[in-house]
Design an enzyme around this catalytic site. Structure first.
Site, PDB file in Angstrom:
ATOM      1  N   ALA A 184       0.799  -1.223   0.000  1.00 14.57           N
ATOM      2  CA  ALA A 184       0.000   0.000   0.000  1.00 14.57           C
ATOM      3  C   ALA A 184       0.830   1.270   0.000  1.00 14.57           C
ATOM      4  O   ALA A 184       0.395   2.308  -0.501  1.00 14.57           O
ATOM      5  CB  ALA A 184      -0.944   0.007   1.212  1.00 14.57           C
ATOM      6  N   HIS A 238      -3.588  -9.511  -5.784  1.00 13.95           N
ATOM      7  CA  HIS A 238      -4.949  -9.259  -5.316  1.00 13.95           C
ATOM      8  C   HIS A 238      -5.863  -8.746  -6.419  1.00 13.95           C
ATOM      9  O   HIS A 238      -6.929  -8.199  -6.146  1.00 13.95           O
ATOM     10  CB  HIS A 238      -4.921  -8.274  -4.144  1.00 13.95           C
ATOM     11  N   THR A 289      -0.063   4.943  -1.697  1.00 19.14           N
ATOM     12  CA  THR A 289      -0.304   6.154  -0.911  1.00 19.14           C
ATOM     13  C   THR A 289       0.571   7.297  -1.398  1.00 19.14           C
ATOM     14  O   THR A 289       0.187   8.464  -1.325  1.00 19.14           O
ATOM     15  CB  THR A 289      -0.056   5.909   0.589  1.00 19.14           C
ATOM     16  N   ASN A 298      -1.204  -4.366  -4.589  1.00 24.10           N
ATOM     17  CA  ASN A 298      -2.093  -3.257  -4.940  1.00 24.10           C
ATOM     18  C   ASN A 298      -2.961  -3.611  -6.141  1.00 24.10           C
ATOM     19  O   ASN A 298      -2.609  -4.471  -6.953  1.00 24.10           O
ATOM     20  CB  ASN A 298      -1.266  -2.003  -5.223  1.00 24.10           C
ATOM     21  N   ILE A 299      -4.077  -2.917  -6.268  1.00 24.17           N
ATOM     22  CA  ILE A 299      -5.064  -3.252  -7.294  1.00 24.17           C
ATOM     23  C   ILE A 299      -5.301  -2.097  -8.260  1.00 24.17           C
ATOM     24  O   ILE A 299      -6.262  -2.137  -9.035  1.00 24.17           O
ATOM     25  CB  ILE A 299      -6.403  -3.648  -6.630  1.00 24.17           C
ATOM     26  N   ASP A 300      -4.416  -1.095  -8.242  1.00 21.75           N
ATOM     27  CA  ASP A 300      -4.669   0.142  -8.991  1.00 21.75           C
ATOM     28  C   ASP A 300      -4.084   0.186 -10.392  1.00 21.75           C
ATOM     29  O   ASP A 300      -4.362   1.111 -11.159  1.00 21.75           O
ATOM     30  CB  ASP A 300      -4.153   1.348  -8.195  1.00 21.75           C
ATOM     31  N   THR A 339       5.238  -2.114   2.483  1.00 18.33           N
ATOM     32  CA  THR A 339       4.319  -3.076   3.084  1.00 18.33           C
ATOM     33  C   THR A 339       4.928  -3.614   4.370  1.00 18.33           C
ATOM     34  O   THR A 339       6.142  -3.820   4.455  1.00 18.33           O
ATOM     35  CB  THR A 339       4.009  -4.247   2.139  1.00 18.33           C
ATOM     36  N   PRO A 354      -5.212   6.496  -0.593  1.00 20.03           N
ATOM     37  CA  PRO A 354      -5.085   6.116   0.817  1.00 20.03           C
ATOM     38  C   PRO A 354      -5.272   4.626   1.026  1.00 20.03           C
ATOM     39  O   PRO A 354      -5.942   3.946   0.246  1.00 20.03           O
ATOM     40  CB  PRO A 354      -6.211   6.907   1.497  1.00 20.03           C
ATOM     41  N   ASP A 355      -4.644   4.133   2.065  1.00 21.77           N
ATOM     42  CA  ASP A 355      -4.836   2.745   2.472  1.00 21.77           C
ATOM     43  C   ASP A 355      -6.285   2.601   2.946  1.00 21.77           C
ATOM     44  O   ASP A 355      -6.713   3.315   3.838  1.00 21.77           O
ATOM     45  CB  ASP A 355      -3.866   2.419   3.607  1.00 21.77           C
ATOM     46  N   PHE A 356      -7.032   1.673   2.367  1.00 22.56           N
ATOM     47  CA  PHE A 356      -8.453   1.562   2.719  1.00 22.56           C
ATOM     48  C   PHE A 356      -8.663   1.241   4.187  1.00 22.56           C
ATOM     49  O   PHE A 356      -9.720   1.511   4.743  1.00 22.56           O
ATOM     50  CB  PHE A 356      -9.161   0.527   1.835  1.00 22.56           C
ATOM     51  N   ARG A 357      -7.653   0.678   4.842  1.00 23.88           N
ATOM     52  CA  ARG A 357      -7.810   0.354   6.262  1.00 23.88           C
ATOM     53  C   ARG A 357      -7.882   1.603   7.126  1.00 23.88           C
ATOM     54  O   ARG A 357      -8.241   1.545   8.293  1.00 23.88           O
ATOM     55  CB  ARG A 357      -6.657  -0.533   6.731  1.00 23.88           C
TER      56      ARG A 357
END
Length: 236
Positions: A21, A115, A25, A98-100, A184, A30-33
């Site tokens: 993440a 992921h 960032t 990451n999924i972006d 990470t 932003p980190d979804f958490r």
């Protein structure tokens, strides 16, 4: 430590960057958490991004998804670009949590997305493919062909990682001379466990904060990723 990492890069023929993440960032994602407000008060982000939640509460799932997971204007940062440029000189594999899709946008061609990605989507019934641009970015997206719900090609909680991606990641790590863990803390499993397959010369980690894995590393850098790769670029 920067000089030691420079020497390791120059020496290595096969390099793996394992990114989390912290890479995103630095591009403003932003980190979804860290999500706050209603989601933090009523549901945990991990719960909302589960397969069960997707099936049972799709409206809330997509409300969270559109607001917290989709950043179509995000651009690759210097760290993404550094990894992409390095592939012209070395055999580089990027393994990302990451999924972006920012690694590919920066120009990296050998990327394993453990992921999944928000850039690909499929109807759960007929399998029709949809790009992110095809989606309405609001509400629940339904298939124009059969009317069933569309699911992003993202590995949700309760779902298994793609076996082919696992094999690619494990093989790349096992064969690498240098493994650089970036942004990470290695707390998301099973992806984090893949690092144990590394048998090469140098294991490095670049992260803002200490991790429980640091004692296993030859090089540990606590700093901003973009700053670190800019400094590294100057001396390579």
């Amino acid at each position: 430590m920067i000089n030691k990492l420079k020497d390791a890069i120059n020496k290595a023929d096969k390099i793996v960057f394992f990114t989390g993440a912290g890479m995103s960032t630095a591009s403003g994602i932003p980190d979804f958490r860290s999500a706050t407000g209603l989601y933090k008060q009523v549901y945990r982000a991990e719960e909302m991004l589960s397969h069960t939640f997707f099936e049972e509460m799709p409206e809330l799932f997509y409300e969270f998804y559109w607001e917290k997971m989709i950043y179509p204007d995000a651009k690759p940062n210097y760290a993404h670009e550094f990894m992409a440029r390095l592939q012209d000189k070395k055999k580089v594999t990027v393994i990302t949590q990451n999924i972006d899709g920012l690694h590919q946008l920066a120009g990296s061609t050998n990327v394993v997305e453990l992921h999944g990605t928000v850039l690909k989507n499929h109807c759960v019934n007929c399998g029709k493919f949809y790009t992110l641009n095809d989606m309405r970015h609001v509400g629940i997206p339904y298939c124009e062909k059969c009317g069933h719900i569309i699911k992003p090609d993202v590995v949700l909680y309760e779902e298994s990682l793609n076996e082919n991606d696992i094999n690619k990641a494990v093989n790349a790590i096992y064969e690498a001379d240098l493994l650089v863990v970036c942004g990470t803390s290695l707390v998301v499993y099973p992806a984090a466990s893949f690092v144990r397959y590394f048998k090469g010369d140098t294991l490095a980690i670049i992260n803002r904060d200490p991790t429980s894995f640091d004692s296993n590393c030859d090089i540990v850098i606590y700093d901003d990723l973009v700053k670190t790769f800019k400094e590294l670029d100057k001396i390579l």
